[in-house]
Design an enzyme around this catalytic site. Structure first.
Site, short mmCIF file in Angstrom:
data_model
loop_
_atom_site.label_atom_id
_atom_site.label_comp_id
_atom_site.label_asym_id
_atom_site.label_seq_id
_atom_site.Cartn_x
_atom_site.Cartn_y
_atom_site.Cartn_z
N ASN A 39 0.83 -1.22 0.00
CA ASN A 39 0.00 0.00 0.00
C ASN A 39 0.85 1.26 0.00
O ASN A 39 0.83 2.08 0.90
CB ASN A 39 -0.95 0.00 1.20
CG ASN A 39 -0.23 -0.16 2.53
OD1 ASN A 39 0.80 -0.83 2.62
ND2 ASN A 39 -0.78 0.43 3.58
N ASP A 72 -0.09 -5.83 12.42
CA ASP A 72 -0.83 -5.08 11.39
C ASP A 72 -0.45 -3.61 11.46
O ASP A 72 -1.29 -2.71 11.39
CB ASP A 72 -2.34 -5.26 11.56
CG ASP A 72 -3.09 -5.11 10.25
OD1 ASP A 72 -2.45 -5.22 9.18
OD2 ASP A 72 -4.30 -4.85 10.27
N PHE A 88 -8.42 4.39 8.81
CA PHE A 88 -8.25 3.17 9.59
C PHE A 88 -6.76 2.92 9.83
O PHE A 88 -5.93 3.23 8.98
CB PHE A 88 -8.83 1.97 8.83
CG PHE A 88 -10.32 1.95 8.72
CD1 PHE A 88 -11.11 1.55 9.79
CD2 PHE A 88 -10.95 2.33 7.53
CE1 PHE A 88 -12.49 1.51 9.69
CE2 PHE A 88 -12.33 2.29 7.41
CZ PHE A 88 -13.11 1.89 8.49
N GLY A 89 -6.44 2.34 10.97
CA GLY A 89 -5.07 1.87 11.17
C GLY A 89 -4.46 2.27 12.49
O GLY A 89 -4.77 3.31 13.06
#
Length: 417
Positions: A95, A305, A323-324
């Protein structure tokens, strides 16, 4: 270069020195000697009360930003962060901008990581530009060093495309990853669909959005054969489905994000955007099912993650936040709070076999590939424990047990100051 570790506890279930306290002499990247007491002149000697070592940890899902999003994280600082967090190997998600969807891009990030104690293993995008239309150059990317293929946090909505990917990858023993998230079900959801989402007025993502994709992907795998990895499952039903698939003999593996093991959607009551993750934090019932699935072997590995997000995209209204969460720095402390140190080490090294990464045991003559840590140290995780450029940690102010110190790998040493 000679390194001497004094009186360290060894955690390695495949070593005859497991659960023993020894001195370890490392010379030119190899374990020269393991004994009760070693006295020799060295370049570096490390003697810390309670210091422990294990085979090097591996994280199967890490994002660094570079190229394209260097304001979030660079490869250089990301690898330093991984080392200080105890990881000797990380799988880099595609990504980036441009997305890692060709052999040149894979070779480029590998070149940028060369010479570091932490080994970077790129994951190539499954589809061109991650657009879910055409397969990317899978074979060429694997030849260039990619260890798997994955459109990060993006499900393959075209079932036939995933079918073809699973069939094609069998020609070179490639590992296809499919993120389980049905957008037609989740829509613009931000959090787990449950009473908390209703109470807080936030759009929910139902378990069904994950489970429908898991069911579909397992049916496709049964039809095609090949190897499939399902990253970061989060529901009780997903665990059950994968357990049943393994009983059938399907070649499927899966991972769970450490924060989904540690936290639930009760965190949302603070409206802290660091708690906005994908898959979302679920219920206590799901959390317990994930822990059970990990203990019994249905879930193959854990991942931090790790996903750095800059302040401009995180410190905004909850619904607009990306998100994240970062997770490398807190990974061991969170796991070691939930499980024994022996199990925590096992979970942090288990993914190597699936991704064809050599695991070095702690034996004389072997390559020194160590994680260094203090398993009994208890502390509250704060900003001073963060080495990432972005500070978006879901574990801020959480009580953890077990502190990573650094690594010895690739004939180098990198530890926290």
């Amino acid at each position: 270069m000679k390194i001497l570790l004094k009186s360290v506890q060894i955690f390695d279930e495949n070593s005859k020195f497991n659960n023993s306290k020894k001195d370890i002499l490392i010379e030119d990247g190899k374990i020269k000697k393991i004994d009760s007491s070693i006295k020799v002149k060295t370049d570096t000697e490390i003697a810390l009360d309670g210091l422990s070592v294990s085979p090097g940890w591996f994280d199967s899902s890490v994002s660094f930003g570079e190229p394209g999003f260097e304001e979030r994280e660079t490869i250089a600082n990301g690898l330093d962060t991984a080392a200080k967090s105890g990881f000797t190997a990380v799988a880099l998600n595609p990504n980036t901008q441009p997305i890692l969807d060709n052999s040149g891009a894979i070779a480029s990030v590998k070149a940028k990581s060369a010479g570091h104690p932490v080994t970077l293993y790129p994951i190539g995008a499954l589809t061109r530009n991650g657009k879910n239309k055409d397969l990317a150059e899978l074979l060429d990317m694997q030849d260039a060093g990619a260890i798997g293929f994955y459109d990060y946090k993006s499900s393959i909505s075209n079932a036939n495309l995933l079918k073809i990917a699973l069939q094609y990858a069998q020609n070179f023993d490639g590992l296809v990853q499919s993120y389980p998230h049905d957008l037609s079900i989740s829509g613009s959801g931000n959090v787990n669909e449950n009473r908390n989402s209703t109470y807080l007025g936030l759009k929910g993502i139902p378990n069904l959005a994950e489970e429908l994709n898991v069911i579909r992907d397992l049916y496709l795998l049964e039809y095609t054969g090949g190897k499939l990895h399902i990253p970061t499952i989060s529901t009780q039903k997903s665990v059950q489905l994968i357990k049943e698939a393994k009983k059938k003999g399907l070649d499927v593996s899966c991972s769970v994000a450490i924060h989904n093991l540690f936290l639930t959607d009760e965190e949302l009551k603070e409206f802290d955007s660091n708690s906005k993750v994908l898959p979302p934090l679920r219920t206590e019932k799901d959390r317990k099912a994930l822990i059970k699935g990990l203990k019994e072997g249905t879930i193959d590995m854990v991942t931090s993650d790790h996903n750095p997000v800059d302040i401009e995209h995180k410190k905004v209204e909850f619904e607009n936040a990306m998100f994240g969460t970062i997770g490398l720095e807190s990974a061991f402390g969170a796991l070691n709070t939930l499980f024994s140190t022996e199990d925590s080490v096992k979970f942090l090294t288990a993914g190597k076999e699936r991704f064809k990464i050599k695991k070095h045991s702690i034996e004389e003559g072997a390559m020194a590939d160590f994680s260094l840590f203090l398993p009994t140290e208890e502390y509250k995780f704060r900003k001073e424990h963060i080495f990432s450029a972005s500070k978006n940690s879901i574990f801020l102010n959480k009580k953890l047990k077990g502190k990573p110190i650094g690594v010895i790998a690739n004939a180098q040493i990198l530890i926290q100051k």
